[in-house]
Design a protein around this motif. Structure first.
Motif, PDB file in Angstrom:
ATOM      1  N   UNK A   1      -3.102  -6.914  11.516  1.00  0.00           N
ATOM      2  CA  UNK A   1      -2.082  -7.814  12.062  1.00  0.00           C
ATOM      3  C   UNK A   1      -0.869  -7.917  11.130  1.00  0.00           C
ATOM      4  N   UNK A   2      -1.105  -7.759   9.827  1.00  0.00           N
ATOM      5  CA  UNK A   2       0.009  -7.828   8.867  1.00  0.00           C
ATOM      6  C   UNK A   2       0.989  -6.671   9.085  1.00  0.00           C
ATOM      7  N   UNK A   3       0.477  -5.524   9.500  1.00  0.00           N
ATOM      8  CA  UNK A   3       1.379  -4.418   9.830  1.00  0.00           C
ATOM      9  C   UNK A   3       2.179  -4.705  11.108  1.00  0.00           C
ATOM     10  N   UNK A   4       1.605  -5.533  12.008  1.00  0.00           N
ATOM     11  CA  UNK A   4       2.180  -5.725  13.345  1.00  0.00           C
ATOM     12  C   UNK A   4       3.227  -6.834  13.424  1.00  0.00           C
ATOM     13  N   UNK A   5       3.391  -7.576  12.329  1.00  0.00           N
ATOM     14  CA  UNK A   5       4.338  -8.703  12.351  1.00  0.00           C
ATOM     15  C   UNK A   5       5.410  -8.545  11.271  1.00  0.00           C
ATOM     16  N   UNK A   6       6.648  -8.839  11.649  1.00  0.00           N
ATOM     17  CA  UNK A   6       7.778  -8.689  10.725  1.00  0.00           C
ATOM     18  C   UNK A   6       7.660  -9.581   9.494  1.00  0.00           C
ATOM     19  N   UNK A   7       7.004 -10.746   9.632  1.00  0.00           N
ATOM     20  CA  UNK A   7       6.902 -11.656   8.487  1.00  0.00           C
ATOM     21  C   UNK A   7       6.098 -11.051   7.341  1.00  0.00           C
TER      22      UNK A   7
ATOM     23  N   UNK B   1       0.818  -1.218   0.000  1.00  0.00           N
ATOM     24  CA  UNK B   1       0.000   0.000   0.000  1.00  0.00           C
ATOM     25  C   UNK B   1       0.850   1.266   0.000  1.00  0.00           C
ATOM     26  N   UNK B   2       0.326   2.288  -0.688  1.00  0.00           N
ATOM     27  CA  UNK B   2       0.955   3.618  -0.666  1.00  0.00           C
ATOM     28  C   UNK B   2       0.400   4.375   0.545  1.00  0.00           C
ATOM     29  N   UNK B   3       0.987   5.515   0.818  1.00  0.00           N
ATOM     30  CA  UNK B   3       0.484   6.347   1.926  1.00  0.00           C
ATOM     31  C   UNK B   3      -0.960   6.766   1.650  1.00  0.00           C
ATOM     32  N   UNK B   4      -1.268   7.057   0.384  1.00  0.00           N
ATOM     33  CA  UNK B   4      -2.662   7.400   0.046  1.00  0.00           C
ATOM     34  C   UNK B   4      -3.606   6.223   0.285  1.00  0.00           C
ATOM     35  N   UNK B   5      -3.146   5.009  -0.088  1.00  0.00           N
ATOM     36  CA  UNK B   5      -3.963   3.809   0.188  1.00  0.00           C
ATOM     37  C   UNK B   5      -4.240   3.707   1.682  1.00  0.00           C
ATOM     38  N   UNK B   6      -3.207   3.950   2.488  1.00  0.00           N
ATOM     39  CA  UNK B   6      -3.352   3.832   3.946  1.00  0.00           C
ATOM     40  C   UNK B   6      -4.385   4.833   4.463  1.00  0.00           C
ATOM     41  N   UNK B   7      -4.297   6.060   3.954  1.00  0.00           N
ATOM     42  CA  UNK B   7      -5.273   7.078   4.390  1.00  0.00           C
ATOM     43  C   UNK B   7      -6.695   6.640   4.039  1.00  0.00           C
ATOM     44  N   UNK B   8      -6.840   6.081   2.841  1.00  0.00           N
ATOM     45  CA  UNK B   8      -8.164   5.609   2.416  1.00  0.00           C
ATOM     46  C   UNK B   8      -8.671   4.472   3.290  1.00  0.00           C
ATOM     47  N   UNK B   9      -7.766   3.561   3.650  1.00  0.00           N
ATOM     48  CA  UNK B   9      -8.163   2.433   4.500  1.00  0.00           C
ATOM     49  C   UNK B   9      -8.606   2.914   5.877  1.00  0.00           C
TER      50      UNK B   9
ATOM     51  N   UNK C   1       9.251   2.802   5.322  1.00  0.00           N
ATOM     52  CA  UNK C   1       8.764   4.150   5.652  1.00  0.00           C
ATOM     53  C   UNK C   1       8.266   4.206   7.102  1.00  0.00           C
ATOM     54  N   UNK C   2       7.416   5.181   7.405  1.00  0.00           N
ATOM     55  CA  UNK C   2       6.976   5.365   8.795  1.00  0.00           C
ATOM     56  C   UNK C   2       5.953   4.322   9.258  1.00  0.00           C
ATOM     57  N   UNK C   3       5.659   3.315   8.416  1.00  0.00           N
ATOM     58  CA  UNK C   3       4.783   2.213   8.827  1.00  0.00           C
ATOM     59  C   UNK C   3       5.550   0.901   9.007  1.00  0.00           C
ATOM     60  N   UNK C   4       6.871   0.961   8.964  1.00  0.00           N
ATOM     61  CA  UNK C   4       7.645  -0.279   9.074  1.00  0.00           C
ATOM     62  C   UNK C   4       8.927  -0.131   9.864  1.00  0.00           C
TER      63      UNK C   4
ATOM     64  N   UNK D   1       1.754   1.963  13.971  1.00  0.00           N
ATOM     65  CA  UNK D   1       1.086   3.200  13.537  1.00  0.00           C
ATOM     66  C   UNK D   1      -0.272   2.947  12.878  1.00  0.00           C
ATOM     67  N   UNK D   2      -0.337   1.970  11.978  1.00  0.00           N
ATOM     68  CA  UNK D   2      -1.607   1.728  11.273  1.00  0.00           C
ATOM     69  C   UNK D   2      -2.701   1.290  12.262  1.00  0.00           C
TER      70      UNK D   2
END
Ligand code: FNR
Ligand code: 8K6
Length: 347
Positions: A181-187, A143-151, A193-196, A204-205
């Motif tokens: 949960x996918x944002x919260x796990x290294x796998x 996802x892009x930053x714009x995708x994240x904002x939309x989500x 960027x600022x989400x990883x 953050x997400x």
């Protein structure tokens, strides 16, 4: 003094539950082809209104959130009206109900919608859609930053729709290897960027979604489900614990309705969590109201709550097998054992 699980429990100033036994969220894949709840679903949930709180089956926030057939949504007016019938019936039977808000992230399949499969990073899951084995999972788009904002905006919109549909609150689905949960796990998260990369960035997400939902429905009507130990659609990484060590105190500050562990068997221990079980780990890091779940009998749940391991219990499969679970417990009647064949029908 022992705690009576069947006595009322005040969640906060807005919500009082008539007992401490929650219905766990249970995907049943029985919505109609427009992902609208049916009359069978109205009756199924109303039959379980004796529980202190029903958590709905995971309900998708927008089309690209879908990874399984006929999972209900909360993004069209028809879906909102369909859920209204469910919540009216549950309320008429004296129950309360939260909607579980869901985006499956990389476990989505384009068979169900037009567009990309979205995830934090372009790392796919192995395997295929349950019951539709010909649909193998694809590599998602990062996802892009714009995708994240939309989500984030779409989680908030779905929460607003849930209140319009008559739900008493929402449980954000942050568990079981799906998008949050996918944002919260290294796998699943290798973002630079600022989400990883760091616990703060990886949290953050989850926190943005939580804050956006709180802003529309209030903290007292917002709950979150988390899976700190990877076990489903995810593999363990020894660095994962640090992410949750950061996230849990942040969540505590939000004073949520409750935090809920997402796990099938709470006796499962995780190497990445220093050998703790899900509820042990969450209890150690989070002081607010905690919901335990995962292969508990009523007696085992009573013991755990009396030992202060968590505050409320969510019951899943036994409530599929026993719509009248609460009265059976009250009357000391034997429960019907759950079997997977029961998933074929909404009883
Ligand atoms: C689940 N579970 C689940 N979890 C969730 O967060 N959202 C969901 O939609 C579902 N769907 C679902 C469907 C089915 C058929 C099962 C069996 C499970 C997990 C569920 O909420 C619970 O954590 C587990 O079932 C463990 O609790 P029990 O069943 O041992 O009481
Ligand atoms: C169309 C099928 C219904 C999909 C249900 C999705 C909700 C998750 C339930 C899946 C069960 C997975 C169990 C994994 C247990 C791992 C134990 C170590």
């Amino acid at each position: 003094m022992t705690t009576d699980l069947l006595a009322p429990f005040k969640l906060n100033n807005t919500i009082e539950l008539k007992n401490r036994v929650l219905m766990a969220p249970l995907t049943r894949c029985m919505a109609d082809d427009n992902l609208v709840p049916t009359q069978d679903m109205v009756d199924y949930y109303a039959r379980r209104a004796q529980t202190g709180l029903i958590i709905s089956e995971a309900t998708i926030i927008r089309p690209d959130a879908q990874g399984y057939p006929n999972t209900p949504g909360l993004f069209t007016s028809e879906q909102i009206q369909g859920w209204r019938k469910v919540t009216d019936a549950v309320h008429a039977s004296g129950g309360k109900m939260f909607a579980q808000l869901w985006h499956v992230g990389r476990v989505a399949h384009p068979h169900f919608f037009d567009g990309d499969v979205l995830a934090p990073s372009a790392i796919g899951v192995e395997g295929s859609v349950p019951r539709m084995r010909e649909l193998t999972y694809i590599t998602p788009k990062a996802v892009t930053i714009d995708d994240i904002k939309g989500l984030v905006a779409d989680y908030a919109k779905a929460a607003e729709n849930a209140i319009e549909a008559g739900f008493d609150g929402v449980e954000i689905h942050g568990a079981n290897g799906y998008l949050i949960d996918q944002f919260l796990h290294y796998a699943a998260n290798t973002r630079s960027d600022e989400y990883g990369q760091t616990p703060e960035n990886m949290s953050r997400f989850a926190l943005e979604v939580t804050d956006a939902v709180i802003a529309v429905v209030s903290n007292e009507r917002t709950a979150l489900r988390l899976t700190p130990g990877a076990y489903f659609n995810m593999s363990e990484d020894s660095r994962d614990k640090a992410v949750f060590d950061y996230l849990l105190p942040e969540l505590e500050k939000r004073d949520l309705a409750y935090l809920h562990g997402g796990i099938f068997d709470d006796s499962t221990t995780f190497d990445a969590l220093e050998g703790k079980t899900t509820s042990e780990f969450l209890r150690a890091g989070y002081k607010g109201t905690l919901v335990g779940v995962g292969s508990y009998s009523f007696e085992a749940a009573k013991e755990a709550i009396n030992d202060d391991k968590f505050d409320l219990i969510a019951i899943g499969r036994p409530l599929i097998a026993n719509p009248d679970y609460i009265s059976k417990i009250e009357n000391g009647e034997e429960l019907v054992p759950y079997s997977d064949e029961m998933l074929a029908e909404l009883k």
